[in-house]
Motif scaffolding. Sequence first.
Motif, PDB file in Angstrom:
ATOM      1  N   GLU A 113      38.298  40.145  16.979  1.00 48.21           N
ATOM      2  CA  GLU A 113      37.975  41.572  16.833  1.00 48.21           C
ATOM      3  C   GLU A 113      39.181  42.481  17.102  1.00 48.21           C
ATOM      4  OE1 GLU A 113      35.149  44.369  15.782  1.00 48.21           O
ATOM      5  OE2 GLU A 113      34.676  42.244  16.075  1.00 48.21           O
ATOM      6  N   HIS A 114      39.828  42.306  18.266  1.00 46.52           N
ATOM      7  CA  HIS A 114      41.038  43.083  18.585  1.00 46.52           C
ATOM      8  C   HIS A 114      42.146  42.125  19.000  1.00 46.52           C
ATOM      9  CE1 HIS A 114      37.962  46.119  18.947  1.00 46.52           C
ATOM     10  NE2 HIS A 114      37.471  45.537  20.002  1.00 46.52           N
TER      11      HIS A 114
ATOM     12  N   HIS B 162      33.445  38.442  23.080  1.00 47.64           N
ATOM     13  CA  HIS B 162      34.085  39.508  22.317  1.00 47.64           C
ATOM     14  C   HIS B 162      35.588  39.549  22.567  1.00 47.64           C
ATOM     15  CE1 HIS B 162      34.317  43.453  20.343  1.00 47.64           C
ATOM     16  NE2 HIS B 162      35.041  43.870  21.360  1.00 47.64           N
TER      17      HIS B 162
ATOM     18  N   HIS C 232      40.050  48.347  30.405  1.00 50.16           N
ATOM     19  CA  HIS C 232      39.681  47.438  29.317  1.00 50.16           C
ATOM     20  C   HIS C 232      39.450  46.048  29.924  1.00 50.16           C
ATOM     21  CE1 HIS C 232      39.553  45.945  25.218  1.00 50.16           C
ATOM     22  NE2 HIS C 232      40.408  44.990  25.539  1.00 50.16           N
TER      23      HIS C 232
ATOM     24  N   GLN D 198      30.693  44.682  26.289  1.00 48.01           N
ATOM     25  CA  GLN D 198      30.577  43.568  25.353  1.00 48.01           C
ATOM     26  C   GLN D 198      30.521  42.264  26.138  1.00 48.01           C
ATOM     27  OE1 GLN D 198      30.238  43.962  22.161  1.00 48.01           O
ATOM     28  NE2 GLN D 198      31.457  45.676  21.382  1.00 48.01           N
TER      29      GLN D 198
ATOM     30  N   CYS E 139      34.898  47.252  26.728  1.00 40.09           N
ATOM     31  CA  CYS E 139      35.931  47.238  25.687  1.00 40.09           C
ATOM     32  C   CYS E 139      36.303  48.685  25.389  1.00 40.09           C
ATOM     33  CB  CYS E 139      35.433  46.543  24.421  1.00 40.09           C
ATOM     34  SG  CYS E 139      36.660  46.628  23.094  1.00 40.09           S
ATOM     35  N   ARG E 140      37.562  49.055  25.690  1.00 42.94           N
ATOM     36  CA  ARG E 140      37.987  50.445  25.454  1.00 42.94           C
ATOM     37  C   ARG E 140      38.182  50.726  23.975  1.00 42.94           C
ATOM     38  NH1 ARG E 140      39.605  53.548  29.958  1.00 42.94           N
ATOM     39  NH2 ARG E 140      41.059  54.749  28.709  1.00 42.94           N
ATOM     40  N   ALA E 141      38.354  49.675  23.167  1.00 43.96           N
ATOM     41  CA  ALA E 141      38.481  49.883  21.720  1.00 43.96           C
ATOM     42  C   ALA E 141      37.124  50.242  21.123  1.00 43.96           C
ATOM     43  CB  ALA E 141      39.047  48.644  21.052  1.00 43.96           C
ATOM     44  N   CYS E 142      36.095  49.511  21.540  1.00 48.49           N
ATOM     45  CA  CYS E 142      34.738  49.790  21.037  1.00 48.49           C
ATOM     46  C   CYS E 142      34.073  50.912  21.825  1.00 48.49           C
ATOM     47  CB  CYS E 142      33.852  48.551  21.167  1.00 48.49           C
ATOM     48  SG  CYS E 142      34.462  47.109  20.302  1.00 48.49           S
ATOM     49  N   ASP E 143      34.589  51.185  23.065  1.00 51.54           N
ATOM     50  CA  ASP E 143      33.958  52.131  23.967  1.00 51.54           C
ATOM     51  C   ASP E 143      32.541  51.666  24.345  1.00 51.54           C
ATOM     52  OD1 ASP E 143      34.224  54.336  25.551  1.00 51.54           O
ATOM     53  OD2 ASP E 143      33.451  55.754  24.070  1.00 51.54           O
ATOM     54  N   LEU E 144      32.397  50.357  24.492  1.00 47.55           N
ATOM     55  CA  LEU E 144      31.087  49.746  24.791  1.00 47.55           C
ATOM     56  C   LEU E 144      31.288  48.560  25.730  1.00 47.55           C
ATOM     57  CD1 LEU E 144      29.528  49.317  21.219  1.00 47.55           C
ATOM     58  CD2 LEU E 144      28.709  50.876  23.008  1.00 47.55           C
TER      59      LEU E 144
END
Length: 347
Positions: free
Chosen positions: A224-225, A219, A195, A215, A208-213
């Motif tokens: 966001e997180h 961000h 992450h 960024q 971003c491991r939360a979005c899997d994208l």
Amino acid sequence: MSIDISRVARSVCDLSAGSTSPLKLSHAQQCVAAAFGFKSLAAYQASKKIETAIDDNGMFVIIESDLLASRGHELAGWSDGAALTDVVEDAIRRLYPDVTVHHSRRLERVPAVLAISELVGLNPIVVDDLDEARYEVIENQRGEVQGFRFNFDEPQWTQHAAHIRRRHGSLAVFAPASFLRVVKKCQMQERFYFHGDEQEGQPGQFFCRACDLFQPAAHFSSAEHQDHGRRYFDAHRLWDRAIARWKLPLRRPSNAHNIVAGRAIEERRAGEASRGDFHRWVERQTGRDDRVGDLAKDIMRDEKFPRDVMTREAVIAYVESVAPWNGPVEAAKVAWREFLGERDSSI
Ligand SMILES: [Zn+2]
């Protein structure tokens, strides 16, 4: 249990009898030795003398397709190496129905996780499942790696225990040294991203491991997180415990640029500094097989537990507020008494 090459050779001999190029037993023995990676039957026999005896209960075979094809061609005029590979595989499967057979030529197309799950007999299995599994390296007296023993005896494997035991006879699963070749060879090494890791070839983009994208930097400072630190350390732990240890075909440079690492490490340091002696003592009790051990595991999992707590009243009040029944509250009282006893006796 290990594969008996002479038995396989007899079976290959029988199976080839109906083909256009039947194999004599002596040629079948040479071919099977080649299929197992030995240049000759003599080389195979010599290797048996130096190998350490292994309780081989994980049946896992790689057929060396190229070596087998060239032996089959020179000994018996087999022009179709793939057909010969199929005959050998058929012979192995008839004698050892539980065995997992790979062909060296096809390895590139086998994902590593699938290879491991086939070995264990769990399907599907994901990288995260392998996080906690332990293995030991087995060497012969000359220090050469003979194989690996995977131990699935820890609590998180309980749900699969009966299955593993049925298939392998125990919770220790043996994999021959060639297994590492499968795992290493079967996939190109992909980059593993923590992450907050910066994307290779794309400066300014971070994973971003939360979005899997990937960024942009903003961000990671947006609302966001909230849990960048935890996500960073989760990825770190997965890498340290599972991926690097299982030698999965993933790579991450040790100097990878990461946008949240500094903050995550600072948060963890501050969190550690705020912990009281009781919380530290509790952490050391998590391996116990009694009510204090159970309470300790609950406390360590509880992100809201007041980690700086310093009095018996505060501990009991908190436990009562989240688990207002007898067991946990009694366990908290016992824990505090033991904690005080140990602290006072160490002064
Ligand atoms: Zn995100």
